[in-house]
Write an enzyme that holds these catalytic residues in place. Sequence first.
Site, mmCIF file in Angstrom:
data_model
loop_
_atom_site.group_PDB
_atom_site.id
_atom_site.type_symbol
_atom_site.label_atom_id
_atom_site.label_comp_id
_atom_site.label_asym_id
_atom_site.label_seq_id
_atom_site.Cartn_x
_atom_site.Cartn_y
_atom_site.Cartn_z
ATOM 1 N N CYS A 114 42.881 25.044 58.771
ATOM 2 C CA CYS A 114 43.416 23.881 58.036
ATOM 3 C C CYS A 114 42.804 23.723 56.648
ATOM 4 O O CYS A 114 43.443 23.196 55.751
ATOM 5 C CB CYS A 114 43.209 22.612 58.840
ATOM 6 S SG CYS A 114 43.985 22.713 60.451
ATOM 7 N N HIS A 259 45.099 17.184 53.947
ATOM 8 C CA HIS A 259 45.712 18.052 54.963
ATOM 9 C C HIS A 259 46.478 17.158 55.931
ATOM 10 O O HIS A 259 45.981 16.119 56.354
ATOM 11 C CB HIS A 259 44.611 18.831 55.688
ATOM 12 C CG HIS A 259 45.066 19.434 56.973
ATOM 13 N ND1 HIS A 259 46.181 20.233 57.058
ATOM 14 C CD2 HIS A 259 44.577 19.341 58.235
ATOM 15 C CE1 HIS A 259 46.350 20.606 58.315
ATOM 16 N NE2 HIS A 259 45.393 20.076 59.048
ATOM 17 N N ASN A 289 52.045 19.531 61.421
ATOM 18 C CA ASN A 289 50.829 20.121 60.858
ATOM 19 C C ASN A 289 51.091 21.604 60.607
ATOM 20 O O ASN A 289 51.311 22.363 61.554
ATOM 21 C CB ASN A 289 49.686 19.903 61.858
ATOM 22 C CG ASN A 289 48.369 20.496 61.397
ATOM 23 O OD1 ASN A 289 48.324 21.324 60.502
ATOM 24 N ND2 ASN A 289 47.293 20.077 62.039
HETATM 25 O O1 UT7 Z 1 44.731 20.229 61.850
HETATM 26 C C1 UT7 Z 1 43.472 20.471 62.395
HETATM 27 C C2 UT7 Z 1 42.806 19.246 62.750
HETATM 28 N N1 UT7 Z 1 43.509 18.597 63.839
HETATM 29 C C3 UT7 Z 1 43.409 17.308 63.959
HETATM 30 O O2 UT7 Z 1 42.793 16.666 63.143
HETATM 31 C C4 UT7 Z 1 44.025 16.672 65.182
HETATM 32 C C5 UT7 Z 1 43.096 15.615 65.709
HETATM 33 N N2 UT7 Z 1 43.510 15.042 66.972
HETATM 34 C C6 UT7 Z 1 44.661 14.329 67.133
HETATM 35 O O3 UT7 Z 1 45.439 14.214 66.193
HETATM 36 C C7 UT7 Z 1 44.909 13.658 68.448
HETATM 37 O O4 UT7 Z 1 43.764 13.776 69.251
HETATM 38 C C8 UT7 Z 1 46.136 14.203 69.210
HETATM 39 C C9 UT7 Z 1 47.414 13.821 68.492
HETATM 40 C C10 UT7 Z 1 46.044 15.711 69.369
HETATM 41 C C11 UT7 Z 1 46.197 13.584 70.611
HETATM 42 O O5 UT7 Z 1 46.228 12.181 70.502
HETATM 43 P P1 UT7 Z 1 45.252 11.280 71.362
HETATM 44 O O6 UT7 Z 1 45.587 9.899 71.066
HETATM 45 O O7 UT7 Z 1 43.853 11.741 71.059
HETATM 46 O O8 UT7 Z 1 45.690 11.606 72.826
HETATM 47 P P2 UT7 Z 1 44.813 12.208 74.036
HETATM 48 O O9 UT7 Z 1 44.606 13.654 73.854
HETATM 49 O O10 UT7 Z 1 43.618 11.332 74.257
HETATM 50 O O11 UT7 Z 1 45.797 11.997 75.247
HETATM 51 C C12 UT7 Z 1 46.233 10.680 75.653
HETATM 52 C C13 UT7 Z 1 47.241 10.834 76.762
HETATM 53 C C14 UT7 Z 1 46.796 11.761 77.878
HETATM 54 O O12 UT7 Z 1 47.292 11.242 79.099
HETATM 55 P P3 UT7 Z 1 46.340 10.384 80.076
HETATM 56 O O13 UT7 Z 1 45.208 11.284 80.431
HETATM 57 O O14 UT7 Z 1 45.914 9.191 79.277
HETATM 58 O O15 UT7 Z 1 47.237 10.046 81.216
HETATM 59 C C15 UT7 Z 1 47.510 13.066 77.575
HETATM 60 O O16 UT7 Z 1 47.738 13.834 78.707
HETATM 61 O O17 UT7 Z 1 48.438 11.400 76.236
HETATM 62 C C16 UT7 Z 1 48.801 12.555 76.999
HETATM 63 N N3 UT7 Z 1 49.448 13.498 76.107
HETATM 64 C C17 UT7 Z 1 50.773 13.500 75.863
HETATM 65 N N4 UT7 Z 1 51.759 12.734 76.351
HETATM 66 C C18 UT7 Z 1 53.019 12.981 75.916
HETATM 67 C C19 UT7 Z 1 48.878 14.472 75.355
HETATM 68 N N5 UT7 Z 1 49.821 15.107 74.625
HETATM 69 C C20 UT7 Z 1 51.007 14.519 74.934
HETATM 70 C C21 UT7 Z 1 52.323 14.744 74.509
HETATM 71 N N6 UT7 Z 1 53.292 13.941 75.018
HETATM 72 N N7 UT7 Z 1 52.651 15.677 73.608
#
Ligand code: UT7
Length: 332
Positions: A114, A259, A289
């Site tokens: 990135c 980014h 992204n």
């Molecule tokens: O470009 C390089 C740098 N990258 C970044 O900076 C990305 C940084 N991270 C993020 O942007 C976020 O962490 C994500 C967008 C990847 C994920 O968002 P989050 O709010 O951190 O979600 P999470 O991983 O904590 O997951 C929350 C819930 C989980 O379910 P439970 O365990 O609460 O039941 C996941 O299983 O959301 C679920 N989940 C989804 N649900 C529907 C994870 N991905 C999805 C999805 N659709 N695509």
Amino acid sequence: MRNSKIAGVGHYVPEKVVTNKDLEQIMDTSDEWIRERTGIVERRYFTEGTDTTANMGANAARMALKNAGLEASDLDMIIFATLSPDYVFPGSGVLLQRELGLKEIPALDVRNQCSGFVYALSVGDQFIKTGMYNNVLVVGSEIHSSGLDFSTRGRNVSVIFGDGAGAVVLTPSESTDKGILSTHLHADGEFAEELATIDPGSKKKDRLTHQMIDEGTIFPYMNGNMVFKHAVTRFPEVIEEALNKNGYKASDIDMLIPHQANLRITSYIQQKMGLSPDKVMSNIHKYGNTTAASVPLALSEAVQEGRIKEGDLVCMAAFGSGFTWASALIRW
Ligand code: UT7
């Protein structure tokens, strides 16, 4: 020592639009979840046989060259940032060189994910500063869609990434108070595996096995929460570093090009730095992204939309896998 400046910018995105609704058809996800958590509405996916990482980069480069008023034959060097090269080796820089019909000028690939483009920009800047080269093409291009896990297992990563390319042409600046004022590069390998594609790497006796495919270690893995926490710390830090180095305050920034990782990260930075929303470029809703392509793609659209004018103070910043993070401050 002379400065370099961005003489022209360009971008290219593949035609195929993939919406959140389209992804709902192939994995357990929802338009609502994706919009709320990331701000992404749609992204582009490449077409096999039409788009490659190198030729998308070449398309962006042609636009950048045109905007700079230069021909490909004027280039002295190519720097190509990507984590998704056409081949395992050689890098995509030489393929882009061939695509542009060039011979013998150096082509260097940069692998900093990135922050790859900002790292690459910094490398190009150094070559111009020292006087070794005059016209340097810096490209960021990615095809993610051929390497994502489209099962529900991979949904936290797959819904985020898209394909695209951006490029700039660097030339010597007329004065030292115009052009790239400074660049700032950082890395912390402690977190290397928190955002990574582990296989097929070289450290295992058999580089590619059925087990790797079955277990999904050939796909990108991201510890989203951890990456998020580091990102919201490192972005403001590296932007402040660039401002301090040049004696500016956040309020002096005319356009911040972060980014495009997540709209929530961009909004956090905007609020933390006290910037108004119109001073922060965001196109993540259209492209997701695009890793190394995201900064030049956002920059090119900002220029195209007339949001950057001569004399503006422009700041680019990126954070991602490695972890690596970087910024560049530019007097346009
Ligand atoms: O470009 C390089 C740098 N990258 C970044 O900076 C990305 C940084 N991270 C993020 O942007 C976020 O962490 C994500 C967008 C990847 C994920 O968002 P989050 O709010 O951190 O979600 P999470 O991983 O904590 O997951 C929350 C819930 C989980 O379910 P439970 O365990 O609460 O039941 C996941 O299983 O959301 C679920 N989940 C989804 N649900 C529907 C994870 N991905 C999805 C999805 N659709 N695509």
